[in-house]
Design an enzyme around this catalytic site. Structure first.
Site, PDB file in Angstrom:
ATOM      1  N   GLU A 127      30.468  71.249  11.806  1.00 55.90           N
ATOM      2  CA  GLU A 127      30.009  71.016  10.433  1.00 55.90           C
ATOM      3  C   GLU A 127      31.234  70.785   9.560  1.00 55.90           C
ATOM      4  OE1 GLU A 127      27.686  74.132   8.562  1.00 55.90           O
ATOM      5  OE2 GLU A 127      27.302  72.865   6.834  1.00 55.90           O
ATOM      6  N   ALA A 269      32.195  81.511   9.302  1.00 58.91           N
ATOM      7  CA  ALA A 269      31.375  81.555  10.503  1.00 58.91           C
ATOM      8  C   ALA A 269      30.495  80.310  10.530  1.00 58.91           C
ATOM      9  CB  ALA A 269      30.503  82.802  10.492  1.00 58.91           C
ATOM     10  N   MET A 270      29.838  80.095  11.677  1.00 56.84           N
ATOM     11  CA  MET A 270      29.069  78.857  11.822  1.00 56.84           C
ATOM     12  C   MET A 270      27.837  79.075  12.679  1.00 56.84           C
ATOM     13  SD  MET A 270      28.795  75.719  11.073  1.00 56.84           S
ATOM     14  CE  MET A 270      27.390  74.759  11.635  1.00 56.84           C
ATOM     15  N   GLU A 271      26.735  78.502  12.215  1.00 55.83           N
ATOM     16  CA  GLU A 271      25.408  78.782  12.773  1.00 55.83           C
ATOM     17  C   GLU A 271      24.992  77.861  13.925  1.00 55.83           C
ATOM     18  OE1 GLU A 271      25.985  77.459   9.637  1.00 55.83           O
ATOM     19  OE2 GLU A 271      24.490  75.922   9.171  1.00 55.83           O
ATOM     20  N   ASN A 272      25.920  77.359  14.738  1.00 56.47           N
ATOM     21  CA  ASN A 272      25.564  76.485  15.869  1.00 56.47           C
ATOM     22  C   ASN A 272      24.364  77.052  16.633  1.00 56.47           C
ATOM     23  OD1 ASN A 272      28.257  75.233  15.436  1.00 56.47           O
ATOM     24  ND2 ASN A 272      28.910  77.227  16.200  1.00 56.47           N
ATOM     25  N   GLU A 305      24.305  83.830   9.358  1.00 58.22           N
ATOM     26  CA  GLU A 305      24.338  82.812  10.425  1.00 58.22           C
ATOM     27  C   GLU A 305      23.066  82.883  11.266  1.00 58.22           C
ATOM     28  OE1 GLU A 305      26.506  80.759   9.782  1.00 58.22           O
ATOM     29  OE2 GLU A 305      27.809  82.027   8.560  1.00 58.22           O
ATOM     30  N   HIS A 308      20.146  81.177   9.549  1.00 64.48           N
ATOM     31  CA  HIS A 308      20.207  79.712   9.594  1.00 64.48           C
ATOM     32  C   HIS A 308      19.369  79.151  10.754  1.00 64.48           C
ATOM     33  CE1 HIS A 308      22.799  78.149   6.518  1.00 64.48           C
ATOM     34  NE2 HIS A 308      23.886  78.810   6.868  1.00 64.48           N
TER      35      HIS A 308
HETATM   36  N1  SER Z   1      27.423  76.532   7.662  1.00 56.92           N
HETATM   37  C1  SER Z   1      28.430  77.552   7.558  1.00 56.92           C
HETATM   38  C2  SER Z   1      27.809  78.689   6.778  1.00 56.92           C
HETATM   39  O1  SER Z   1      27.161  79.495   7.342  1.00 56.92           O
HETATM   40  C3  SER Z   1      29.641  77.027   6.915  1.00 56.92           C
HETATM   41  O2  SER Z   1      30.548  78.001   6.624  1.00 56.92           O
HETATM   42  O3  SER Z   1      27.866  78.744   5.600  1.00 56.92           O
HETATM   43 ZN    ZN Z   2      25.525  79.192   5.680  1.00 53.01          ZN
END
Ligand code: SER
Ligand code: ZN
Length: 491
Positions: A127, A269-272, A305, A308
């Site tokens: 992202e 952090a990232m919600e992959n 996360e 998401h």
């Molecule tokens: N999409 C990520 C988040 O959880 C970017 O930091 O916000």
């Molecule tokens: Zn987010």
């Protein structure tokens, strides 16, 4: 310093992609300096797009190693490739398969976008537009595909291999010291939710059974020796899963849920999908040294996360102008979770303090922008307090305006109507308009108007009639019609 004027991308210029990608089969052979990626893409014309136009795939810093159309190498004059893109001049008008081989150097990738190595661990950040640093692609969130990923690496260097979705196969590559694992993600997703991890990692795990009866293996992976410090994060995942079921009726939808903590990670952090990646400061806590604030931050980001998975992944954004659709809503959801886990009042005071300290100044200064911006040159500059925190406040106002029950019904409607699609702010508001019968056109101004309105309140009490009259007057620097400000009277 750049002296040219950056190209502005404008919301009003949005056009559906001319092509769609339904399926992506990736084969990633990890090596510190020379990682080979083969992507097999199932493409077709988008019925909502144009016909007879070239296929233009995004790229960033890529080296093309091979290109086949339906299994046949493409003639040199049929395409044009550069590190920044790949164009097929006359693509087939029926469905076709493109096989693209690229090469990247994860060790030299210090942008921390795409595939890189952090402390010897291979990981990704896609992202907003990092996937184009792995392979040529239609790297836009409204192009959603089902991914199968085969990851291969030296077993000694990367004994743990993780991908999106469910693990389907693993084994050795005989006689090479290498091994592989194959992952299949049945949920169509945009490229920005792609992730993989390879490295020497320790694991803490716990099983969770969803309200739908699905057994989920939940695990947190950390650098060797740090597993005891991951217990709180693991517990926060389990509580987030249970809370989203109880509060929003949202159940987890894969057989595994993995969280990986790495030391170098630009975004917190990232919600992959099925594979959340974290900067390890938001995962690791030692009971001897961690403060209450550290625990609260871990809980909040883990929950954010995880949430998401529905607000962002199952329903994603049509384009990056709609970033608040997933971020504002997910911040609202993590705020409500933390309020339920801790003291609601204390939590709310903290949020408002944060809003006043970070978002109000942004909204009053030269960097002010609407929660849904109308134009950007670089989307990475829009991961702001305005998009996230003011975005969350708009969702909170919506709930105040229509009431908690109608809000929940609207959320159910939003997920039901938009599941598996790339949605807009209009789609979000339409769900609440549908369940309440209310016209939310005026409320929608919150998404377009920058600035913090001032609300002046007067109160006049008439002792004779025992009547109290409240007066409200709003003012806002930016010109335009008034904003809808719900006011709750608490007896
Ligand atoms: N999409 C990520 C988040 O959880 C970017 O930091 O916000
Ligand atoms: Zn987010």
């Amino acid at each position: 310093m750049r002296t040219d004027t950056p190209v502005q991308i404008r919301l009003q210029d949005y056009r559906p992609s001319d092509f769609l990608i339904d399926r992506v089969d990736l084969d990633v052979r990890l090596a510190p300096h020379d990682t080979r990626i083969t992507a097999r893409l199932a493409l077709r014309l988008n019925p909502a797009g144009r016909t007879g136009v070239p296929l233009v795939l995004d790229g960033d810093d890529l080296v093309l190693e091979g290109l086949e159309l339906d299994g046949v190498p493409l003639a040199a004059d049929a395409y044009a490739a550069s590190p920044a893109g790949l164009t097929l001049h006359a693509p087939p008008q029926g469905p076709f398969e493109l096989t693209i081989a690229t090469r990247v150097d994860p060790t030299a990738n210090t942008k921390l976008m795409g595939l890189y190595r952090s402390n010897g661990v291979y990981c990704t950040q896609c992202e907003a537009d990092g996937f184009r640093r792995i392979t040529y692609f239609l790297d836009r969130p409204d192009v959603m595909a089902v991914y199968t990923t085969r990851i291969e690496a030296e077993r000694a260097e990367a004994p743990v291999l993780l991908g999106n979705g469910n693990p389907v196969e693993a084994g050795d590559v005989p006689g090479t010291g290498r091994h592989f694992s194959v992952w299949h993600d049945p949920h169509p997703k945009p490229a920005y939710l792609f992730a993989l991890v390879g490295g020497a990692l320790d694991r803490v795990a716990q099983d969770f059974t969803t309200m739908e009866g699905r057994a989920v293996a939940v695990a947190v992976y950390v650098e060797p020796g740090k597993a005891p410090r991951a217990a709180y994060a693991l517990d926060a995942v389990i509580r987030s899963m249970a809370w989203d079921e109880a509060t929003f009726g949202r159940a987890y939808d894969l057989d595994v849920f993995n969280v990986v903590a790495v030391s170098d990670f630009n975004m917190g952090a990232m919600e992959n999908k099925g594979l959340n990646l974290f900067n390890d400061k938001y995962v690791l806590a030692s009971p001897e040294t961690a403060t209450d604030g550290d625990y609260a931050a871990i809980e909040r980001i883990i929950a954010h996360e995880y949430f998401h998975n529905w607000s962002g992944n199952r329903v994603t954004c049509r384009d990056w102008f709609q970033l608040c659709l997933k971020e504002g809503l997910t911040v609202f959801r993590d705020q409500e979770f933390c309020a339920d886990m801790r003291s609601r009042a204390v939590h709310r005071i903290g949020e408002v303090r944060n809003l006043r300290a970070r978002q109000f100044p942004e909204d009053a200064g030269p960097l002010r922008h609407p929660v849904r911006p109308g134009a950007y040159a670089e989307i990475n500059n829009f991961y702001t307090a305005t998009v996230y925190d003011k975005g969350a406040e708009i969702v909170r106002m919506l709930r105040t305006l229509i009431g908690a029950d109608a809000f929940r019904a609207g959320m159910d409607r939003y997920f039901a109507d938009n599941d598996g699609t790339a949605a807009t702010v209009e789609d979000f508001l339409a769900a609440f308009a549908a369940v309440t019968g209310r016209d939310l056109t005026a409320f929608a101004r919150w998404y377009e108007r920058p600035g913090t309105p001032t609300l002046a309140v007067t109160r006049a009490y008439d002792a004779a009639s025992r009547r109290c009259t409240l007066g409200f007057r709003q003012s806002l620097e930016a010109a335009g019609p008034p904003l809808v400000i719900p006011v709750a009277l608490v007896p």
